[in-house]
Design a protein around this motif. Sequence first.
Motif, PDB file in Angstrom:
ATOM      1  N   VAL A   6       0.852  -1.194   0.000  1.00 16.46           N
ATOM      2  CA  VAL A   6       0.000   0.000   0.000  1.00 16.46           C
ATOM      3  C   VAL A   6       0.885   1.241   0.000  1.00 16.46           C
ATOM      4  N   LYS A   7       0.601   2.173  -0.894  1.00 12.16           N
ATOM      5  CA  LYS A   7       1.373   3.409  -0.942  1.00 12.16           C
ATOM      6  C   LYS A   7       0.675   4.487  -0.125  1.00 12.16           C
ATOM      7  N   VAL A   8       1.441   5.074   0.785  1.00 11.68           N
ATOM      8  CA  VAL A   8       0.908   6.129   1.643  1.00 11.68           C
ATOM      9  C   VAL A   8       1.124   7.459   0.923  1.00 11.68           C
ATOM     10  N   ASP A   9       0.218   7.765  -0.011  1.00 10.75           N
ATOM     11  CA  ASP A   9       0.412   8.928  -0.875  1.00 10.75           C
ATOM     12  C   ASP A   9      -0.682   9.977  -0.724  1.00 10.75           C
ATOM     13  N   SER A  10      -1.500   9.851   0.316  1.00 11.91           N
ATOM     14  CA  SER A  10      -2.553  10.840   0.548  1.00 11.91           C
ATOM     15  C   SER A  10      -2.921  10.835   2.024  1.00 11.91           C
ATOM     16  N   GLU A  11      -3.720  11.797   2.418  1.00 15.23           N
ATOM     17  CA  GLU A  11      -4.175  11.850   3.801  1.00 15.23           C
ATOM     18  C   GLU A  11      -5.466  11.053   3.951  1.00 15.23           C
ATOM     19  N   ILE A  12      -5.697  10.577   5.155  1.00 12.16           N
ATOM     20  CA  ILE A  12      -6.958   9.900   5.462  1.00 12.16           C
ATOM     21  C   ILE A  12      -7.893  10.933   6.080  1.00 12.16           C
ATOM     22  N   ILE A 213       3.416 -11.143  -8.693  1.00 12.18           N
ATOM     23  CA  ILE A 213       3.465  -9.721  -8.368  1.00 12.18           C
ATOM     24  C   ILE A 213       2.685  -9.487  -7.084  1.00 12.18           C
ATOM     25  N   PRO A 214       3.007  -8.450  -6.336  1.00 13.26           N
ATOM     26  CA  PRO A 214       2.227  -8.174  -5.125  1.00 13.26           C
ATOM     27  C   PRO A 214       0.873  -7.575  -5.484  1.00 13.26           C
ATOM     28  N   ARG A 215      -0.059  -7.675  -4.563  1.00 12.71           N
ATOM     29  CA  ARG A 215      -1.336  -6.995  -4.723  1.00 12.71           C
ATOM     30  C   ARG A 215      -1.149  -5.558  -4.233  1.00 12.71           C
ATOM     31  N   VAL A 216      -1.199  -4.605  -5.126  1.00 14.44           N
ATOM     32  CA  VAL A 216      -0.978  -3.207  -4.772  1.00 14.44           C
ATOM     33  C   VAL A 216      -2.330  -2.526  -4.585  1.00 14.44           C
ATOM     34  N   GLN A 217      -2.518  -1.904  -3.433  1.00 12.43           N
ATOM     35  CA  GLN A 217      -3.778  -1.241  -3.113  1.00 12.43           C
ATOM     36  C   GLN A 217      -3.512   0.224  -2.770  1.00 12.43           C
ATOM     37  N   SER A 218      -4.491   1.066  -3.056  1.00 15.43           N
ATOM     38  CA  SER A 218      -4.378   2.460  -2.640  1.00 15.43           C
ATOM     39  C   SER A 218      -4.664   2.563  -1.155  1.00 15.43           C
ATOM     40  N   LEU A 219      -4.234   3.654  -0.568  1.00 15.57           N
ATOM     41  CA  LEU A 219      -4.469   3.883   0.848  1.00 15.57           C
ATOM     42  C   LEU A 219      -5.972   3.895   1.155  1.00 15.57           C
ATOM     43  N   ILE A 220      -6.737   4.641   0.385  1.00 14.38           N
ATOM     44  CA  ILE A 220      -8.170   4.774   0.644  1.00 14.38           C
ATOM     45  C   ILE A 220      -8.888   3.442   0.426  1.00 14.38           C
ATOM     46  N   ASP A 221      -8.531   2.713  -0.621  1.00 14.33           N
ATOM     47  CA  ASP A 221      -9.161   1.407  -0.861  1.00 14.33           C
ATOM     48  C   ASP A 221      -8.894   0.460   0.304  1.00 14.33           C
ATOM     49  N   THR A 222      -7.668   0.487   0.830  1.00 20.77           N
ATOM     50  CA  THR A 222      -7.308  -0.387   1.952  1.00 20.77           C
ATOM     51  C   THR A 222      -8.179  -0.087   3.175  1.00 20.77           C
ATOM     52  N   CYS A 223      -8.390   1.196   3.432  1.00 24.09           N
ATOM     53  CA  CYS A 223      -9.242   1.598   4.564  1.00 24.09           C
ATOM     54  C   CYS A 223     -10.678   1.136   4.358  1.00 24.09           C
ATOM     55  N   ASN A 224     -11.207   1.351   3.166  1.00 24.98           N
ATOM     56  CA  ASN A 224     -12.598   1.002   2.886  1.00 24.98           C
ATOM     57  C   ASN A 224     -12.825  -0.507   2.861  1.00 24.98           C
ATOM     58  N   ILE A 225     -11.857  -1.256   2.342  1.00 29.74           N
ATOM     59  CA  ILE A 225     -11.973  -2.719   2.319  1.00 29.74           C
ATOM     60  C   ILE A 225     -12.065  -3.254   3.736  1.00 29.74           C
ATOM     61  N   PHE A 226     -11.261  -2.708   4.635  1.00 32.27           N
ATOM     62  CA  PHE A 226     -11.286  -3.127   6.042  1.00 32.27           C
ATOM     63  C   PHE A 226     -12.666  -2.891   6.650  1.00 32.27           C
ATOM     64  N   LEU A 227     -13.204  -1.701   6.478  1.00 31.89           N
ATOM     65  CA  LEU A 227     -14.513  -1.379   7.058  1.00 31.89           C
ATOM     66  C   LEU A 227     -15.621  -2.205   6.416  1.00 31.89           C
ATOM     67  N   ASN A 228     -15.522  -2.461   5.120  1.00 31.59           N
ATOM     68  CA  ASN A 228     -16.530  -3.308   4.443  1.00 31.59           C
ATOM     69  C   ASN A 228     -16.520  -4.724   4.972  1.00 31.59           C
ATOM     70  N   HIS A 229     -15.329  -5.264   5.259  1.00 30.41           N
ATOM     71  CA  HIS A 229     -15.221  -6.609   5.828  1.00 30.41           C
ATOM     72  C   HIS A 229     -15.898  -6.665   7.187  1.00 30.41           C
ATOM     73  N   ILE A 230     -15.673  -5.630   7.995  1.00 25.42           N
ATOM     74  CA  ILE A 230     -16.281  -5.585   9.319  1.00 25.42           C
ATOM     75  C   ILE A 230     -17.797  -5.595   9.203  1.00 25.42           C
TER      76      ILE A 230
END
Length: 234
Positions: A6-12, A213-230
């Motif tokens: 995950v690339k930390v390229d923006s603010e949450i 290859i690794p699974r590359v995710q955006s910062l925002i997608d990573t956050c949203n995927i976590f909350l969707n799983h919950i």
Amino acid sequence: MEIIAVKVDSEIEHSLYIDLLKNLTKEKQNKLNKFRNKKDAYRSLLGEILIRTEIMNLTHIKNHEIVFEKNSYGKPKVMKIPQLHFNVSHSGDWVTCAIDRSIIGIDVELIASIDYGIADRFFSKQEVVDLLTKEEPQKLNYFFDLWTLKESYIKTDGRGLSIPLDSFSIRKTNEVIQLTTENPLKGVFFKQYEIDDLYKCSVCALNNQFPPIPRVQSLIDTCNIFLNHINRIH
């Protein structure tokens, strides 16, 4: 095996950050709140939610049921799920994690100018010889090849820096990576991933079932995927 970056390229956004935080343990919340640098907090947060997301996905247990424990050397594992192993690493703009059914280690490092005297302190004699035969910029690249490969090995072992870095030797010839060691952990496999021209990323595992290859995710997608799983598992 899963390798995620995950690339930390923006603010949450603040409200999203609070939503994420409240789904972590009080201990983790307190740790994140102590970071003075926002990017440091983001990296630690992302490492945590990456692992939690994968655990929920693979085991279907609920987020609040996930309990981490550490071995005597500080390496975390999931309590009561011995068949699941993971490791997290972050540096600069990247957070990476590796998940497998057997022990695994990952290390990512930003390539930056260094004092090669570090190699004399931490590398084996053979590694120092190999390094000194290189010319720049190959020399700097090879230093970080060795550094991340060695870090991934000791993280796989689970004893971290209690294993002297000069107690084993790694040689990389083209794409062939060889380990020489008297340590108990032998017969491991290595793979390196090119996630960014300015970084080195190495993985060590007990099998060679590495994804290409690794699974590359955006910062925002990573956050949203976590909350969707919950929400889905609830």
